[in-house]
Design an enzyme around this catalytic site. Structure first.
Site, PDB file in Angstrom:
ATOM      1  N   SER A  24     -18.796  -3.560   6.069  1.00 34.40           N
ATOM      2  CA  SER A  24     -18.877  -4.955   5.614  1.00 34.40           C
ATOM      3  C   SER A  24     -19.494  -5.902   6.655  1.00 34.40           C
ATOM      4  CB  SER A  24     -17.497  -5.466   5.188  1.00 34.40           C
ATOM      5  OG  SER A  24     -17.082  -4.782   4.042  1.00 34.40           O
ATOM      6  N   LYS A  73      -4.049  -5.829   0.352  1.00 30.22           N
ATOM      7  CA  LYS A  73      -4.518  -6.402  -0.913  1.00 30.22           C
ATOM      8  C   LYS A  73      -3.397  -6.960  -1.789  1.00 30.22           C
ATOM      9  CE  LYS A  73      -8.778  -3.723  -1.282  1.00 30.22           C
ATOM     10  NZ  LYS A  73      -9.605  -2.875  -2.138  1.00 30.22           N
ATOM     11  N   ASP A 109     -13.521  -6.042  -6.446  1.00 26.28           N
ATOM     12  CA  ASP A 109     -13.687  -4.582  -6.568  1.00 26.28           C
ATOM     13  C   ASP A 109     -14.163  -4.216  -7.974  1.00 26.28           C
ATOM     14  OD1 ASP A 109     -12.956  -3.811  -3.984  1.00 26.28           O
ATOM     15  OD2 ASP A 109     -10.826  -3.843  -4.482  1.00 26.28           O
TER      16      ASP A 109
HETATM   17  P1  NAP Z   1      -4.458   3.943  -4.245  1.00 27.24           P
HETATM   18  O1  NAP Z   1      -4.076   2.568  -4.617  1.00 27.24           O
HETATM   19  O2  NAP Z   1      -3.640   4.669  -3.231  1.00 27.24           O
HETATM   20  O3  NAP Z   1      -4.482   4.826  -5.612  1.00 27.24           O
HETATM   21  C1  NAP Z   1      -4.770   6.189  -5.578  1.00 27.24           C
HETATM   22  C2  NAP Z   1      -4.709   6.753  -7.006  1.00 27.24           C
HETATM   23  O4  NAP Z   1      -5.086   8.127  -6.911  1.00 27.24           O
HETATM   24  C3  NAP Z   1      -3.309   6.712  -7.607  1.00 27.24           C
HETATM   25  O5  NAP Z   1      -3.374   6.431  -8.979  1.00 27.24           O
HETATM   26  C4  NAP Z   1      -2.795   8.131  -7.367  1.00 27.24           C
HETATM   27  O6  NAP Z   1      -1.907   8.599  -8.348  1.00 27.24           O
HETATM   28  C5  NAP Z   1      -4.080   8.923  -7.524  1.00 27.24           C
HETATM   29  N1  NAP Z   1      -3.974  10.210  -6.828  1.00 27.24           N
HETATM   30  C6  NAP Z   1      -3.916  10.420  -5.499  1.00 27.24           C
HETATM   31  N2  NAP Z   1      -3.831  11.736  -5.242  1.00 27.24           N
HETATM   32  C7  NAP Z   1      -3.811  12.369  -6.459  1.00 27.24           C
HETATM   33  C8  NAP Z   1      -3.712  13.726  -6.866  1.00 27.24           C
HETATM   34  N3  NAP Z   1      -3.648  14.718  -5.982  1.00 27.24           N
HETATM   35  N4  NAP Z   1      -3.730  13.992  -8.193  1.00 27.24           N
HETATM   36  C9  NAP Z   1      -3.825  12.999  -9.096  1.00 27.24           C
HETATM   37  N5  NAP Z   1      -3.923  11.698  -8.778  1.00 27.24           N
HETATM   38  C10 NAP Z   1      -3.907  11.387  -7.469  1.00 27.24           C
HETATM   39  O7  NAP Z   1      -5.960   4.006  -3.693  1.00 27.24           O
HETATM   40  P2  NAP Z   1      -7.210   3.109  -4.156  1.00 27.24           P
HETATM   41  O8  NAP Z   1      -7.358   1.983  -3.225  1.00 27.24           O
HETATM   42  O9  NAP Z   1      -7.104   2.858  -5.592  1.00 27.24           O
HETATM   43  O10 NAP Z   1      -8.418   4.116  -3.832  1.00 27.24           O
HETATM   44  C11 NAP Z   1      -8.637   5.279  -4.605  1.00 27.24           C
HETATM   45  C12 NAP Z   1      -9.961   5.920  -4.195  1.00 27.24           C
HETATM   46  O11 NAP Z   1     -11.026   5.024  -4.428  1.00 27.24           O
HETATM   47  C13 NAP Z   1     -10.059   6.282  -2.721  1.00 27.24           C
HETATM   48  O12 NAP Z   1     -10.731   7.496  -2.636  1.00 27.24           O
HETATM   49  C14 NAP Z   1     -10.895   5.162  -2.119  1.00 27.24           C
HETATM   50  O13 NAP Z   1     -11.636   5.569  -1.006  1.00 27.24           O
HETATM   51  C15 NAP Z   1     -11.824   4.843  -3.275  1.00 27.24           C
HETATM   52  N6  NAP Z   1     -12.298   3.438  -3.270  1.00 27.24           N
HETATM   53  C16 NAP Z   1     -13.645   3.225  -3.304  1.00 27.24           C
HETATM   54  C17 NAP Z   1     -14.114   1.915  -3.320  1.00 27.24           C
HETATM   55  C18 NAP Z   1     -15.598   1.651  -3.338  1.00 27.24           C
HETATM   56  O14 NAP Z   1     -16.013   0.519  -3.067  1.00 27.24           O
HETATM   57  N7  NAP Z   1     -16.415   2.621  -3.676  1.00 27.24           N
HETATM   58  C19 NAP Z   1     -13.224   0.840  -3.336  1.00 27.24           C
HETATM   59  C20 NAP Z   1     -11.836   1.107  -3.321  1.00 27.24           C
HETATM   60  C21 NAP Z   1     -11.393   2.427  -3.285  1.00 27.24           C
HETATM   61  P3  NAP Z   1      -0.437   8.019  -8.534  1.00 27.24           P
HETATM   62  O15 NAP Z   1      -0.651   6.678  -9.206  1.00 27.24           O
HETATM   63  O16 NAP Z   1       0.217   8.979  -9.420  1.00 27.24           O
HETATM   64  O17 NAP Z   1       0.157   7.911  -7.183  1.00 27.24           O
END
Ligand code: NAP
Length: 286
Positions: A24, A73, A109
């Site tokens: 960023s 957040k 986002d």
């Molecule tokens: P988060 O709030 O921790 O949410 C993670 C989600 O993934 C939850 O719903 C969790 O399930 C699920 N999950 C994790 N491990 C799993 C597994 N083994 N099997 C099934 N579901 C699983 O994280 P987040 O901030 O949303 O980020 C999620 C992903 O998006 C990350 O990889 C992050 O790097 C990416 N991301 C990318 C951007 C971008 O700009 N491209 C922005 C934000 C995030 P439960 O609900 O059941 O716990």
């Protein structure tokens, strides 16, 4: 980059923990430099324990605004004076605008995700989508997709202790927008197959596939040529899900431009200008 800092330079920043790896600062400072704006963007390592003090300090020196990343957040919500509709619905803030001493919370986002779809000619308004996950990124995407006019969204989520939270979130979005959001058990493969069959777009918003994880939550035979497949992960650039999509001759994209366009949406909120995205693609994302 040619930033000319002086006594008039206005401050923007990223708050979170950790932040040193973030792209960023480069993305925003390159944009300020390109557009000749007298602004600077720094990254500060801040935890939930010292967030309130950090915001008071930034307010005292009249900062323009900031981004927030993990783990701030949701922790920031009670410290803000106002929330945008999307931030209220998703209960997540990644951007603060300092409007005459009032701190307004936004989430970009979801906007970033929807803009990145458009950038790749993925058109989903009026269509159905399936999203894997119900965490912070997934809820921001679902909120914005619903506000922009996606017709129906299937959220596939593990049936664990936060399942009911996801069901409550889906009910709120369904009530406040014209989109129907349905939460289904991710491990129910018949439900997953039917959801994908009924969708134009499949989005992975879980951590599955990140870094060295070679897993995918979707059996390759559920993918088809006219399905748009998107993974919001960008490390690695090609997750197993995206490799499977490529093998199925489907169109696919990873999460790097979601990152770019969420930054562009924050930039617009702070400066009123469009980020020079083609230039930023070249300087920061190639
Ligand atoms: P988060 O709030 O921790 O949410 C993670 C989600 O993934 C939850 O719903 C969790 O399930 C699920 N999950 C994790 N491990 C799993 C597994 N083994 N099997 C099934 N579901 C699983 O994280 P987040 O901030 O949303 O980020 C999620 C992903 O998006 C990350 O990889 C992050 O790097 C990416 N991301 C990318 C951007 C971008 O700009 N491209 C922005 C934000 C995030 P439960 O609900 O059941 O716990």
């Amino acid at each position: 980059m040619n930033l000319q800092l002086d006594g008039h330079t206005q401050l923007l920043c990223l708050l979170g923990h950790p932040v040193s790896h973030s792209i960023s600062p480069k993305m925003h400072n390159e944009s300020f430099s390109k557009l000749g704006l007298n602004m600077a963007y720094l990254a500060f390592d801040i935890t939930p324990d010292n967030l309130k003090t950090a915001l008071l300090g930034l307010k005292a020196q009249n900062f323009v605004g900031c981004n927030l990343t993990m783990p701030l957040k949701t922790a920031v919500l009670p410290m803000l004076d106002e929330l945008s509709q999307a931030a209220r619905l998703s209960q997540s803030v990644n951007t603060i605008v300092n409007k005459d001493g009032r701190l307004i919370g936004h989430t970009t986002d979801g906007i970033g995700y929807m803009d990145s779809l458009l950038d790749q000619d993925f058109h989903v308004i009026g269509e159905n989508m399936t999203i894997l996950g119900a965490g912070g990124a997934a809820t921001s995407i679902v909120t914005e997709a619903a506000l922009q006019g996606v017709k129906k969204i299937y959220m596939m989520k593990r049936k664990n202790k936060t399942f009911q939270e996801a069901v409550d979130f889906a009910a709120k979005i369904t009530q406040e927008t014209s989109c129907q959001v349905i939460v289904l058990d991710q491990n129910d493969h018949d439900a997953l197959r039917s959801a994908i069959e009924d969708s134009r777009l499949l989005t992975n918003a879980t951590n599955v596939g990140m870094e060295d994880d070679k897993n995918s939550l979707v059996p390759p035979e559920f993918l088809r040529k006219d399905l748009l497949v998107s993974d919001i992960i960008y490390h690695p650039e090609m997750t197993t899900l995206l490799k499977d999509a490529k093998a199925a001759n489907a169109r696919y994209m990873n999460g790097k431009y979601m990152l770019l366009f969420q930054g562009a949406a924050s930039f617009r909120l702070w400066t009123g200008y469009d980020m020079p995205v083609d230039y930023i693609k070249e300087t920061c994302f190639s």
